[in-house]
Design a protein around this motif. Sequence first.
Motif: not given
Lengths: 85, 85
Positions: A15, A18, A39, A42-43, A45-47, A49-50, A52-53, A62, A65
């Motif tokens: 992933t 790509s 975009m 947003i990405l 912020c999402g990445n 959070l991933w 941190y997760y 996780i 990546t």
Amino acid sequence: MQTELIFGLSAGILTSASTIPQVIKTIKEKDVEHVSPLMFIILLCGNGLWVYYGLLKSDLPITITNSFSVLMDLTMLFLKFRYKK
Amino acid sequence: MQTELIFGLSAGILTSASTIPQVIKTIKEKDVEHVSPLMFIILLCGNGLWVYYGLLKSDLPITITNSFSVLMDLTMLFLKFRYKK
């Protein structure tokens, strides 16, 4: 545990790989018209959070990546503002 | 456990949401020239592996998010072959 790690890291490599062509293309062509800052924010912020997760769950695939993805998102945002007409 | 789930699902929603505009744009404009099948096949393999990884670890956020991504990748590949000139 070992098999999980191999699957997770392979998934992460695919992933992440790509996203590289788009970054290279943008650097070469300096064409950022099609790049949407919203975009990538947003990405980002999402990445983020991933990452941190992944840290919360001490999950190496996780965390690695998505740290790479955060780096790609930041690069695209830098390029957008650097080459914006 | 609850906080982790909230972070994971929020991360998943953000990263998934960022793929939707491209799919909508491709459906509306039927313009698939810029769509690289190779990239979406790599993404499909990567996201498929993440789903398997999520199942191995019984990790809900990873499984749900990447199942959605697999769906988006399949949609983009379908559109590429449907509208290819």
